[in-house]
Every structure is written in C-alpha cells, then in structure tokens.
Enzyme design. Structure first.
Site, PDB file in Angstrom:
ATOM      1  N   ARG A 227     -13.039   2.497  -3.888  1.00  0.00           N
ATOM      2  CA  ARG A 227     -13.168   3.783  -4.554  1.00  0.00           C
ATOM      3  C   ARG A 227     -14.640   4.200  -4.575  1.00  0.00           C
ATOM      4  O   ARG A 227     -15.527   3.356  -4.743  1.00  0.00           O
ATOM      5  CB  ARG A 227     -12.657   3.702  -6.008  1.00  0.00           C
ATOM      6  CG  ARG A 227     -11.132   3.626  -6.124  1.00  0.00           C
ATOM      7  CD  ARG A 227     -10.447   4.924  -5.721  1.00  0.00           C
ATOM      8  NE  ARG A 227      -9.001   4.895  -5.888  1.00  0.00           N
ATOM      9  CZ  ARG A 227      -8.122   4.634  -4.906  1.00  0.00           C
ATOM     10  NH1 ARG A 227      -8.549   4.367  -3.679  1.00  0.00           N
ATOM     11  NH2 ARG A 227      -6.831   4.666  -5.146  1.00  0.00           N
ATOM     12  N   HIS A 275     -11.557   8.993   3.401  1.00  0.00           N
ATOM     13  CA  HIS A 275     -10.542   8.291   2.596  1.00  0.00           C
ATOM     14  C   HIS A 275      -9.234   8.090   3.394  1.00  0.00           C
ATOM     15  O   HIS A 275      -8.170   8.573   3.010  1.00  0.00           O
ATOM     16  CB  HIS A 275     -10.251   9.049   1.283  1.00  0.00           C
ATOM     17  CG  HIS A 275      -9.581   8.197   0.260  1.00  0.00           C
ATOM     18  ND1 HIS A 275      -9.806   8.321  -1.101  1.00  0.00           N
ATOM     19  CD2 HIS A 275      -8.682   7.181   0.379  1.00  0.00           C
ATOM     20  CE1 HIS A 275      -9.066   7.434  -1.752  1.00  0.00           C
ATOM     21  NE2 HIS A 275      -8.364   6.727  -0.872  1.00  0.00           N
TER      22      HIS A 275
HETATM   23  N1  LIG Z   1      -9.643   3.554   0.822  1.00  0.00           N
HETATM   24  C1  LIG Z   1      -8.337   3.492   0.885  1.00  0.00           C
HETATM   25  O1  LIG Z   1      -7.727   4.118   1.746  1.00  0.00           O
HETATM   26  C2  LIG Z   1      -7.594   2.626  -0.054  1.00  0.00           C
HETATM   27  C3  LIG Z   1      -8.213   2.047  -1.132  1.00  0.00           C
HETATM   28  N2  LIG Z   1      -7.520   1.183  -1.942  1.00  0.00           N
HETATM   29  C4  LIG Z   1      -8.225   0.571  -3.075  1.00  0.00           C
HETATM   30  O2  LIG Z   1      -8.189  -0.847  -2.927  1.00  0.00           O
HETATM   31  C5  LIG Z   1      -8.063  -1.410  -4.217  1.00  0.00           C
HETATM   32  C6  LIG Z   1      -7.592  -2.850  -4.121  1.00  0.00           C
HETATM   33  O3  LIG Z   1      -6.230  -2.896  -3.793  1.00  0.00           O
HETATM   34  P1  LIG Z   1      -5.375  -4.253  -3.898  1.00  0.00           P
HETATM   35  O4  LIG Z   1      -6.008  -5.344  -3.118  1.00  0.00           O
HETATM   36  O5  LIG Z   1      -3.977  -3.911  -3.614  1.00  0.00           O
HETATM   37  O6  LIG Z   1      -5.574  -4.593  -5.447  1.00  0.00           O
HETATM   38  P2  LIG Z   1      -5.239  -5.934  -6.218  1.00  0.00           P
HETATM   39  O7  LIG Z   1      -4.951  -5.543  -7.633  1.00  0.00           O
HETATM   40  O8  LIG Z   1      -4.241  -6.732  -5.487  1.00  0.00           O
HETATM   41  O9  LIG Z   1      -6.618  -6.762  -6.180  1.00  0.00           O
HETATM   42  C7  LIG Z   1      -7.686  -6.494  -7.020  1.00  0.00           C
HETATM   43  C8  LIG Z   1      -8.695  -7.625  -6.921  1.00  0.00           C
HETATM   44  O10 LIG Z   1      -9.870  -7.256  -7.652  1.00  0.00           O
HETATM   45  C9  LIG Z   1     -10.217  -8.298  -8.551  1.00  0.00           C
HETATM   46  N3  LIG Z   1     -10.854  -7.748  -9.744  1.00  0.00           N
HETATM   47  C10 LIG Z   1     -10.398  -6.797 -10.582  1.00  0.00           C
HETATM   48  N4  LIG Z   1     -11.269  -6.570 -11.579  1.00  0.00           N
HETATM   49  C11 LIG Z   1     -12.305  -7.401 -11.354  1.00  0.00           C
HETATM   50  C12 LIG Z   1     -13.523  -7.653 -12.046  1.00  0.00           C
HETATM   51  N5  LIG Z   1     -13.855  -6.993 -13.175  1.00  0.00           N
HETATM   52  N6  LIG Z   1     -14.348  -8.597 -11.548  1.00  0.00           N
HETATM   53  C13 LIG Z   1     -14.029  -9.279 -10.422  1.00  0.00           C
HETATM   54  N7  LIG Z   1     -12.885  -9.085  -9.724  1.00  0.00           N
HETATM   55  C14 LIG Z   1     -12.046  -8.150 -10.198  1.00  0.00           C
HETATM   56  C15 LIG Z   1      -8.903  -8.956  -8.902  1.00  0.00           C
HETATM   57  O11 LIG Z   1      -9.160 -10.255  -9.396  1.00  0.00           O
HETATM   58  P3  LIG Z   1      -7.970 -11.290  -9.741  1.00  0.00           P
HETATM   59  O12 LIG Z   1      -7.416 -11.710  -8.387  1.00  0.00           O
HETATM   60  O13 LIG Z   1      -8.644 -12.395 -10.424  1.00  0.00           O
HETATM   61  O14 LIG Z   1      -6.973 -10.519 -10.550  1.00  0.00           O
HETATM   62  C16 LIG Z   1      -8.192  -8.923  -7.543  1.00  0.00           C
HETATM   63  O15 LIG Z   1      -8.605 -10.017  -6.768  1.00  0.00           O
HETATM   64  C17 LIG Z   1      -7.115  -0.451  -4.913  1.00  0.00           C
HETATM   65  O16 LIG Z   1      -7.239  -0.546  -6.327  1.00  0.00           O
HETATM   66  C18 LIG Z   1      -7.552   0.894  -4.393  1.00  0.00           C
HETATM   67  O17 LIG Z   1      -8.496   1.491  -5.259  1.00  0.00           O
HETATM   68  C19 LIG Z   1      -6.223   0.871  -1.706  1.00  0.00           C
HETATM   69  C20 LIG Z   1      -5.565   1.421  -0.652  1.00  0.00           C
HETATM   70  C21 LIG Z   1      -6.181   2.363   0.240  1.00  0.00           C
HETATM   71  O1  LIG Z   2      -3.279   3.849  -2.073  1.00  0.00           O
HETATM   72  C1  LIG Z   2      -4.422   4.112  -2.452  1.00  0.00           C
HETATM   73  O2  LIG Z   2      -4.903   3.669  -3.508  1.00  0.00           O
HETATM   74  C2  LIG Z   2      -5.228   4.984  -1.644  1.00  0.00           C
HETATM   75  O3  LIG Z   2      -6.395   5.129  -1.862  1.00  0.00           O
HETATM   76  C3  LIG Z   2      -4.545   5.681  -0.532  1.00  0.00           C
HETATM   77  O4  LIG Z   2      -5.386   6.370   0.270  1.00  0.00           O
END
Ligand SMILES: NC(=O)C1=CN([C@@H]2O[C@H](COP(=O)(O)OP(=O)(O)OC[C@H]3O[C@@H](n4cnc5c(N)ncnc54)[C@H](OP(=O)(O)O)[C@@H]3O)[C@@H](O)[C@H]2O)C=CC1
Ligand SMILES: O=C(O)C(=O)CO
Length: 312
Positions: A227, A275
């Site tokens: 993000r 994005h």
């Molecule tokens: N640019 C794009 O097109 C897209 C962007 N995204 C973004 O990618 C993000 C990640 O997605 P996804 O992998 O599915 O999410 P998940 O919820 O599966 O993973 C989040 C990870 O972040 C870690 N985390 C959360 N808070 C903290 C913190 N304060 N300190 C350290 N680590 C932290 C979690 O730790 P723990 O494992 O310990 O819980 C976990 O490992 C989404 O939230 C979204 O914003 C997603 C899709 C598309």
């Molecule tokens: O799925 C999400 O969170 C995205 O950012 C899609 O673009």
C-alpha cells in the site's frame, strides 16, 4: 440463500452469472442504492455504508486481499458491520503468482544491472559492468503472509538469500525469519532489496520512512507491492537522492491515481505501475468464495477470516 454484490468497477452481470454456476441454489443480485431486501452474504469492494448497515448477514467477503479500505470505513461507521458478522478476504486466489512474477522480474532486472545498462545506453556507452553476486543481494520481505510467503519461495528458487519480517516467527526452510519491532533493525541491516507486502494497519502506516531506510545497506532497492501509505514518499525521494537507495519500484501510492505533480513520476531511478501488481482473478476468487460459503453453510470454519481487532 440471498447474496448481494457490489464492486465499483467489476463486470457485475459476469460475476453474478459465474457465481450462480458455482452456487446453484443461491439468488445473487447486484446491490443498488435503496435495496434493503434481506441478504445472507455480501460480496463487496468499497461498499457504501448503507449497503451493509443494519443487515443480518452471515458473512461479508472483501473482493480483494487487503481489507484496509473496508476497515477504515468501519472505524468511522462501526454500526456498518457488527463484530459478530465475520469478514473474509481473498487469500491468494491467483494473486500469489502475480506477485511472484512482479517481484522476480524486478529483482532480476536490478540484479543483472539492466537499470545501469539502460542508463549507459541512453549515453551510447558500451561498458560491461561488474556482476553482482547472490550473496550481496539479500532479499528482505516485510510481511510473511499469504503473498509474502509466495514471493519468498520464488526468489529462493532464483538463488537469492531470503529473509522475512513479520509479527510472528516463521520456520521456513532456507528463510531467515525476524519477528516483531525488536528485530526490525537486524532484519534491515542485512537487506539489499526491501520488498513490502505488509497490510495497511495502524502499526504499519508510514513504516518505510527515513529512519527505516537509513538502516538498509547502501545502494539498496525498494519494491513496494502493498500500500502507498506504507511509504513516506518524501523520505524515499531523499534516500534516492542521497544515494542510500539505488532505485525504487512502486506499484502503490499514498494518493491514487498518483497526482501529475508528484516528483516520483520523473525521478530517473523510480519505476512504477498503476496498482496492478496483483489483481483479483474472477474465476479463482469465485471458486474461493463459493467454497467458503459452502463451508459456512455446513457450519465449518473456513480460512480467510479477517481479525478485525488486529486489522488484517
Ligand atoms: N499492489 C497490489 O496489487 C496488491 C496489494 N496487496 C497488499 O498486500 C498485503 C498483504 O497481503 P497478504 O499477504 O494476503 O496478507 P497476510 O495477512 O496474509 O500477511 C500479512 C503479513 O504481514 C505481517 N504483519 C502484519 N502486521 C505486522 C506488523 N505490525 N509488524 C510485522 N509484520 C506484520 C503478518 O505477520 P504474521 O504472519 O505474524 O501475522 C503477515 O506475515 C495486503 O494487505 C494488501 O494491502 C494485496 C494484493 C494486491
Ligand atoms: O486485493 C488487493 O488488496 C488489491 O490491492 C488489489 O489490487
């Protein structure tokens, strides 16, 4: 079973038709303002408050991976969705492979110095450069969740040392895991390519700032796939200009679309995409949602439920 669907840009008739094939007993309709008829499930992206408020829903599904937009709306309008109604999000559903493609192609671009060769080409200069070695190209992934784990796996396969930083410790073969704020500094000090795949929460907003960037190795790279609000854009520009950072590739921005006047557009060592790192793939998402609804109807506990207190 009644399902309501709202997405500001998706092809609603297509989604309804495809969902109906997977959930033949369900009546699915696109939600429009004024529709207060009962519903069991809501499938949403940037939903208007009135769509969800006051409904006795069994569950809500976010039509993406990140739930920050819905959670921030909920903060302002807590009555929109009581805590008793579970919120699900898309787990992978085809986004993992897209993140892998993006991360691997960009890391290889930097590793093989194509950025430097492009600069030399602009000056018509024929100049072989020293190779980088894998051991000086440690990848540090912030966020070791569904998508971070996929990206880690793909970069390991290309021979890069990989480390991850998350809240809880991971025990993944060949990956060095750092957990919690206390280990962030150590994680950063060994990182050459920082890849952000954190969720947007109160703890992570603005996390890629001057003090974080200062702790990276010199001539590091930043790849932001999560993000825009994670990055303090002026601090990133300052780190690029000071030489601390060699380059940045950004898919997401604090304001989207990125305003025309942003200096990021024209910075010679910033590349960007609008994005699109990983988009919702309808067929995979529909299969996941249909399966999850089926599990809920059977009284099972499917994965993918958002912890609304934790914020992701
Ligand atoms: N640019 C794009 O097109 C897209 C962007 N995204 C973004 O990618 C993000 C990640 O997605 P996804 O992998 O599915 O999410 P998940 O919820 O599966 O993973 C989040 C990870 O972040 C870690 N985390 C959360 N808070 C903290 C913190 N304060 N300190 C350290 N680590 C932290 C979690 O730790 P723990 O494992 O310990 O819980 C976990 O490992 C989404 O939230 C979204 O914003 C997603 C899709 C598309
Ligand atoms: O799925 C999400 O969170 C995205 O950012 C899609 O673009």
């Amino acid at each position: 079973m009644e399902i309501i669907f709202y997405h500001p840009t998706f092809d609603t008739p297509y989604w309804i038709a495809e969902l109906s094939k997977k959930l033949p007993g369900a009546r699915i309709r696109g939600w429009e303002r004024g529709d207060n008829a009962p519903a069991d499930y809501a499938l949403v992206w940037h939903p208007p408050v009135e769509m969800l408020q006051g409904r006795a829903l069994k569950a809500v599904f976010a039509l993406g991976a990140g739930v920050d937009s819905i959670l921030s709306k909920l903060k302002a309008n807590p009555e929109m969705l009581p805590l008793s109604i579970p919120l699900f999000r898309l787990e992978d559903t085809g986004m993992g492979i897209q993140m892998q493609e993006y991360a691997v192609s960009q890391v290889l671009h930097w590793f093989r110095r194509f950025d430097d060769y492009q600069a030399l080409q602009r000056e018509s200069t024929w100049q072989p450069l020293a190779d980088y070695t894998h051991d000086e190209f440690t990848i540090g992934i912030m966020g070791a969740g569904v998508l971070g784990s996929k990206v880690a796996e793909s970069l390991l396969a290309w021979g890069f040392p990989v480390r991850v930083w998350s809240r809880s410790r991971k025990s993944w073969p060949q990956v060095t895991s750092f957990a919690g704020d206390a280990e962030l500094g150590e994680f950063l000090r060994g990182t050459r390519v920082l890849i952000n795949l954190l969720p947007n929460t109160a703890e992570t907003v603005g996390i890629i700032n001057a003090s974080l960037l200062e702790q990276l190795q010199d001539n590091s790279y930043v790849l932001n796939l999560a993000r825009g609000v994670h990055v303090v854009e002026n601090d990133l520009l300052a780190a690029l200009d000071s030489g601390k950072l060699k380059a940045a590739m950004l898919d997401v921005f604090s304001r989207e679309p990125l305003p025309k006047e942003s200096p990021l557009w024209l910075h010679p060592r910033v590349t960007m995409t609008p994005h699109v790192a990983a988009v919702t793939r309808p067929q995979e998402a529909i299969a996941y949602i249909a399966q999850t609804i089926t599990q809920l109807e059977r009284g099972e506990t499917p994965s993918g439920q958002v912890d609304r207190v934790r914020g992701y």
